[in-house]
Motif scaffolding. Structure first.
Motif, PDB file in Angstrom:
ATOM      1  N   GLU A 196      22.094 -42.790  21.438  1.00 45.13           N
ATOM      2  CA  GLU A 196      21.865 -43.687  22.576  1.00 45.13           C
ATOM      3  C   GLU A 196      21.778 -45.143  22.123  1.00 45.13           C
ATOM      4  O   GLU A 196      22.256 -46.050  22.825  1.00 45.13           O
ATOM      5  N   ALA A 197      21.206 -45.372  20.949  1.00 44.47           N
ATOM      6  CA  ALA A 197      21.163 -46.730  20.410  1.00 44.47           C
ATOM      7  C   ALA A 197      22.562 -47.203  20.019  1.00 44.47           C
ATOM      8  O   ALA A 197      22.906 -48.379  20.199  1.00 44.47           O
ATOM      9  N   LYS A 198      23.364 -46.298  19.504  1.00 38.39           N
ATOM     10  CA  LYS A 198      24.746 -46.646  19.157  1.00 38.39           C
ATOM     11  C   LYS A 198      25.519 -47.042  20.409  1.00 38.39           C
ATOM     12  O   LYS A 198      26.283 -48.026  20.401  1.00 38.39           O
ATOM     13  N   ASN A 199      25.315 -46.295  21.485  1.00 38.05           N
ATOM     14  CA  ASN A 199      25.980 -46.633  22.747  1.00 38.05           C
ATOM     15  C   ASN A 199      25.497 -47.995  23.260  1.00 38.05           C
ATOM     16  O   ASN A 199      26.284 -48.776  23.799  1.00 38.05           O
ATOM     17  N   TRP A 200      24.199 -48.245  23.091  1.00 30.74           N
ATOM     18  CA  TRP A 200      23.654 -49.559  23.476  1.00 30.74           C
ATOM     19  C   TRP A 200      24.322 -50.672  22.676  1.00 30.74           C
ATOM     20  O   TRP A 200      24.661 -51.736  23.223  1.00 30.74           O
ATOM     21  N   SER A 201      24.573 -50.445  21.390  1.00 33.90           N
ATOM     22  CA  SER A 201      25.171 -51.475  20.535  1.00 33.90           C
ATOM     23  C   SER A 201      26.580 -51.860  20.984  1.00 33.90           C
ATOM     24  O   SER A 201      27.060 -52.954  20.670  1.00 33.90           O
TER      25      SER A 201
END
Length: 502
Positions: A464-469
């Motif tokens: 989910e953090a990767k998608n946020w990035s």
């Protein structure tokens, strides 16, 4: 059912107990229902368009106010406001240092999504950069809805005309445009005058004169924090004479370095042996004194009962400069809790529940949509926001961000640190080490990595953090030329490495 006479007293006793328990349970349910009904009524009857006073400290430690456990720093005014309002124990800001955090607060967006993930350099007028003018700041949103808006203190979001506070929705600006300022006028005015005499073209902005709506101020002959507090009072008194509500952003630079305090405030903390800690404590004390003057002004003008007061810090404190963030780990600049979890309260006399301690996570990104709701202001349809309207949820003591992530990211030389909070879980990647997972409710110190026991939870948060990035853009500036050169040379940000679990 047949019951013998010998057993009757026993059964009678059991029935009596059961009846009492049932009555108590019913009474408790009734009390709870009445409490819920009172709060729901209070939510429904929340006055529209209150005054909003947002008080932001700079580099204030999590445990450096009385209401958050400080034993050696006295903050009597803040403590009363917190105890008669709502104290947030898990309040986060968007970034662990100044500029990007403030950019996120005022735009309602993570700084990385608008290219503001680094501090503007000192004397940023020399590069002519600032927060994208297409991003409507909360000040502009409130101003367009009829609020009289004022900023007192630190800006740090652009120093040329188009990025100036008066161009970004503030009717009144009294303060300084850079990332900090010296505190004693007899010191900074003398140094500034000498630099002018030498013909210095770019004078360090910590020494430059304060300004009021673009005009240099010459009568600021008191300790800086006291000057700012007086200007906050002046704004309240002037605004109270008008029909429209007001928004005051008290943007203190204390207790940010340089560590400079008044002699009489230092004497209050003479028992603190460490010089940095003593000076830092005196600086926080000066803020508390200023907040007291603001509260007194609100009462004197009849605005107190119609004013929401918010208090918090732009990031964690610096333990190397007198601050403490205990029991949190590390401090300013870190993606561990001490970097971006901050002391915070809401106070609105008669409206906000008195004495409520709210433990669920919230973000300062939530303030933009919350203020919009309270102000009955319009958010443009194309305006992207990363926060949530938190008003009804926290008033009911319910989760604002159920199963929702609170992110932070700090770029370093060649790699990035990341923090992700979701309910009781906290995932961290710091100092180019492996990803770690913590149960932050049981382990607030982030000392027990439980990633091996919960690999799927860690994986979910990292994905989910990767998608946020993917919503991030390249920085529009860096805090110095060296950092910008290193960023380009190393092909940053290297997110494929950051979000690898291998």
């Amino acid at each position: 059912m047949n019951i013998s006479r010998k057993k009757l007293p026993v059964y009678s006793f059991i029935l009596l107990v059961a009846t009492c328990i049932g009555c108590n349970s019913a009474k408790q349910d009734g009390d709870n229902n009445k409490t819920a009904e009172r709060i729901e009524t209070k939510i429904l009857n929340t006055p529209k368009r209150p005054n909003i006073v947002m008080i932001l400290c700079d580099d204030l430690g999590y445990s450096d106010v009385g209401f958050n456990g400080s034993k050696d720093i006295k903050t009597p005014t803040l403590d009363v406001l917190a105890s008669t309002g709502v104290k947030f124990t898990s309040a986060y800001v968007p970034h662990p240092f100044c500029g990007p955090s403030r950019a996120g607060i005022l735009t309602g967006r993570y700084a990385h999504t608008i290219g503001a993930q680094f501090n503007l350099p000192p004397n940023s007028e020399t590069i002519g950069k600032g927060i994208d003018v297409h991003e409507k700041l909360m000040s502009k949103m409130l101003n367009e809805s009829g609020y009289r808006t004022g900023l007192v203190g630190k800006w740090h979001l652009g120093a040329v005309d188009k990025y100036h506070p008066n161009s970004r929705g503030f009717d009144e600006f009294y303060g300084f445009l850079g990332g900090g300022h010296n505190y004693h006028p007899e010191d900074y005015k003398t140094k500034y005058a000498k630099a002018k005499e030498r013909g210095t073209k770019v004078i360090w902005d910590y020494l430059t004169p304060l300004e009021h709506n673009g005009t240099e101020v010459t009568n600021d002959n008191e300790y800086l924090t006291d000057v700012l507090s007086k200007q906050g009072v002046r704004f309240i008194e002037a605004s109270s004479k008008q029909d429209n509500p007001f928004f005051l952003f008290m943007s203190y630079n204390a207790p940010h370095t340089p560590l400079e305090a008044k002699k009489e405030d230092l004497e209050v903390f003479s028992s603190i042996k460490n010089k940095d800690r003593r000076t830092y404590a005196a600086m926080v004390y000066a803020v508390d004194r200023g907040v007291n003057k603001i509260v007194e002004s609100l009462k004197a003008t009849g605005e107190y009962d119609n004013t929401l007061i918010i208090f918090y810090s732009d990031n964690g404190g610096r333990p190397d400069k007198g601050a403490t963030n205990l029991p949190l780990k590390e401090g300013k600049g870190s993606v561990y809790e001490g970097g971006y979890r901050v002391p915070m309260f809401f106070h609105w006399n008669g409206i906000v529940p008195s004495g409520l301690i709210y433990d669920n996570p919230v973000s300062a990104l939530d303030l933009y949509p919350t203020f919009a709701k309270l102000a009955d202001a319009k958010i443009p349809l194309n305006k992207k926001l990363d926060g949530k309207d938190m008003w009804n949820s926290f008033m009911m003591n319910k989760e604002v961000r159920a199963d929702d992530n609170i992110f932070t990211m700090r770029h370093r030389n060649g790699f990035s640190d990341v923090g992700i909070r979701n309910g009781k879980w906290k995932a961290v990647k710091a100092y180019n080490q492996k990803w770690k997972l913590f149960n932050i409710e049981k382990d607030i110190e982030e000392s027990n990595d439980i990633s091996a026991a919960h690999p799927q939870i860690l994986k979910k948060l990292v994905v989910e953090a990767k998608n946020w990035s993917k919503t991030h853009i390249q920085p529009r500036w860096w805090h110095n030329k060296k950092t910008g050169h290193e960023w380009k040379q190393k092909g940053m940000p290297h997110f494929e490495e950051t979000f690898s679990l291998n």
